[in-house]
Design a protein around this motif. Structure first.
Motif, PDB file in Angstrom:
ATOM      1  N   ASP A  61      52.998  33.882  34.697  1.00 11.92           N
ATOM      2  CA  ASP A  61      51.801  34.534  34.169  1.00 11.92           C
ATOM      3  C   ASP A  61      52.027  36.028  34.210  1.00 11.92           C
ATOM      4  N   CYS A  62      51.282  36.769  33.421  1.00 16.40           N
ATOM      5  CA  CYS A  62      51.259  38.231  33.561  1.00 16.40           C
ATOM      6  C   CYS A  62      49.892  38.741  33.136  1.00 16.40           C
ATOM      7  N   THR A  71      44.201  43.713  41.744  1.00 13.63           N
ATOM      8  CA  THR A  71      44.781  43.178  42.977  1.00 13.63           C
ATOM      9  C   THR A  71      45.258  41.735  42.787  1.00 13.63           C
ATOM     10  N   GLY A  72      46.496  41.504  43.195  1.00 10.51           N
ATOM     11  CA  GLY A  72      47.058  40.165  43.139  1.00 10.51           C
ATOM     12  C   GLY A  72      47.737  39.816  41.840  1.00 10.51           C
ATOM     13  N   ASP A  73      47.601  40.663  40.813  1.00  8.30           N
ATOM     14  CA  ASP A  73      48.202  40.376  39.514  1.00  8.30           C
ATOM     15  C   ASP A  73      49.586  41.010  39.399  1.00  8.30           C
ATOM     16  N   ILE A  74      50.289  40.619  38.369  1.00  6.09           N
ATOM     17  CA  ILE A  74      51.614  41.145  38.083  1.00  6.09           C
ATOM     18  C   ILE A  74      51.705  41.425  36.592  1.00  6.09           C
ATOM     19  N   HIS A  86      61.375  35.657  30.220  1.00  5.01           N
ATOM     20  CA  HIS A  86      60.279  34.889  29.643  1.00  5.01           C
ATOM     21  C   HIS A  86      59.061  34.946  30.569  1.00  5.01           C
ATOM     22  N   VAL A  87      57.914  34.533  30.034  1.00  8.05           N
ATOM     23  CA  VAL A  87      56.735  34.332  30.868  1.00  8.05           C
ATOM     24  C   VAL A  87      55.883  33.232  30.240  1.00  8.05           C
ATOM     25  N   SER A  92      47.518  25.103  30.976  1.00  6.62           N
ATOM     26  CA  SER A  92      46.208  24.463  31.126  1.00  6.62           C
ATOM     27  C   SER A  92      45.633  24.663  32.524  1.00  6.62           C
ATOM     28  N   GLU A  93      46.504  24.774  33.526  1.00  4.16           N
ATOM     29  CA  GLU A  93      46.001  24.991  34.880  1.00  4.16           C
ATOM     30  C   GLU A  93      45.371  26.368  35.015  1.00  4.16           C
ATOM     31  N   ARG A  94      45.887  27.353  34.307  1.00  6.45           N
ATOM     32  CA  ARG A  94      45.273  28.676  34.337  1.00  6.45           C
ATOM     33  C   ARG A  94      44.034  28.711  33.436  1.00  6.45           C
TER      34      ARG A  94
END
Length: 245
Positions: A61-62, A71-74, A86-87, A92-94
């Protein structure tokens, strides 16, 4: 030009440094493969996995922004700086757990493209949508809403993962997979100048026992594999089946 064949593994929230032994176990087989092989581990494992030099490595994810108070993201640029190519976006889980919409996924895909990453954009219907006969409408709407302007075969991969097949052991029939992939190919060809070259992956309970049959379906250019990518003994038969397709 034909789409590139890609075997991609999504480790999800699994694995530690000891699990990287599985990458070593893949080394010889992957070195001789003609298809592309990608593993997307938890973000903290990306540098160590890249150091192995065995497979291409991606993120799961990005964020849509390049930096900021998140906070907590990339960010996509952080993944790229770490060596990812790649990303995965819009899994579906997100979409379910983090309430991500097509608009959210599209914004993240744009950010990934700006960072020089290949966006693997996930689409898929729920069991209720499948049972209600709405699969093609759902998939078409997700594709239209999630794929940004500027998408090309060089920076975008599409992964069809029916939500009801992920981690359940259930797999759509061959005609069901073929119908969705044919629709995706037609829509991409209508929208993008190189839509016929965009790699289309199938995901959802792919394993060595059914991989060859799935890869024989027109417009299936590879797989996005979950649990079966955690162990070399499970993942390599899928890579071999794609290599032979």
């Amino acid at each position: 030009m034909a789409p590139r064949k890609l075997a991609a593994g999504n480790w999800k929230m699994n694995g530690d440094l000891a699990a990287l032994d599985q990458i070593d176990a893949m080394a010889e087989a992957v070195k001789g493969a003609s298809c592309d092989v990608l593993i997307c581990p938890p973000a903290l494992l990306i540098p160590a996995m890249i150091a192995k030099g065995v497979v291409a490595v991606g993120g799961q994810d990005c964020h849509a922004e390049a930096s900021g108070a998140h906070t907590g993201d990339i960010s996509g640029q952080m993944l790229r700086d770490a060596g990812a190519t790649h990303v995965i976006l819009g899994h579906s889980e997100r979409r379910a757990d983090h309430h991500e919409t097509d608009e959210t996924v599209r914004a993240k895909a744009l950010a990934a493209h700006r960072a020089g990453l290949i966006a693997i954009i996930c689409l898929g219907e729920t069991g209720d949508q499948r049972d209600g006969g709405h699969t093609l409408q759902v998939i078409a709407a997700q594709l239209a809403g999630s794929v940004p302007e500027g998408a090309t075969a060089a920076n975008t991969v599409i992964a069809y993962e029916p939500v009801w097949a992920i981690g359940t052991g259930r797999t759509p029939t061959i005609p069901q997979i073929a119908e969705v992939h044919a629709r995706l190919r037609a829509d991409l060809s209508d929208r993008l100048s190189d839509g016929a070259e965009v790699s289309l992956l199938y995901g959802g309970s792919v394993k060595g026992a059914n991989a060859a049959e799935i890869f024989a379906i027109p417009h299936v250019d590879g797989a996005l594999v979950g649990g079966a990518s955690l162990k070399a003994a499970d993942f390599l038969p899928i890579v071999a089946a794609l290599d032979a397709a």
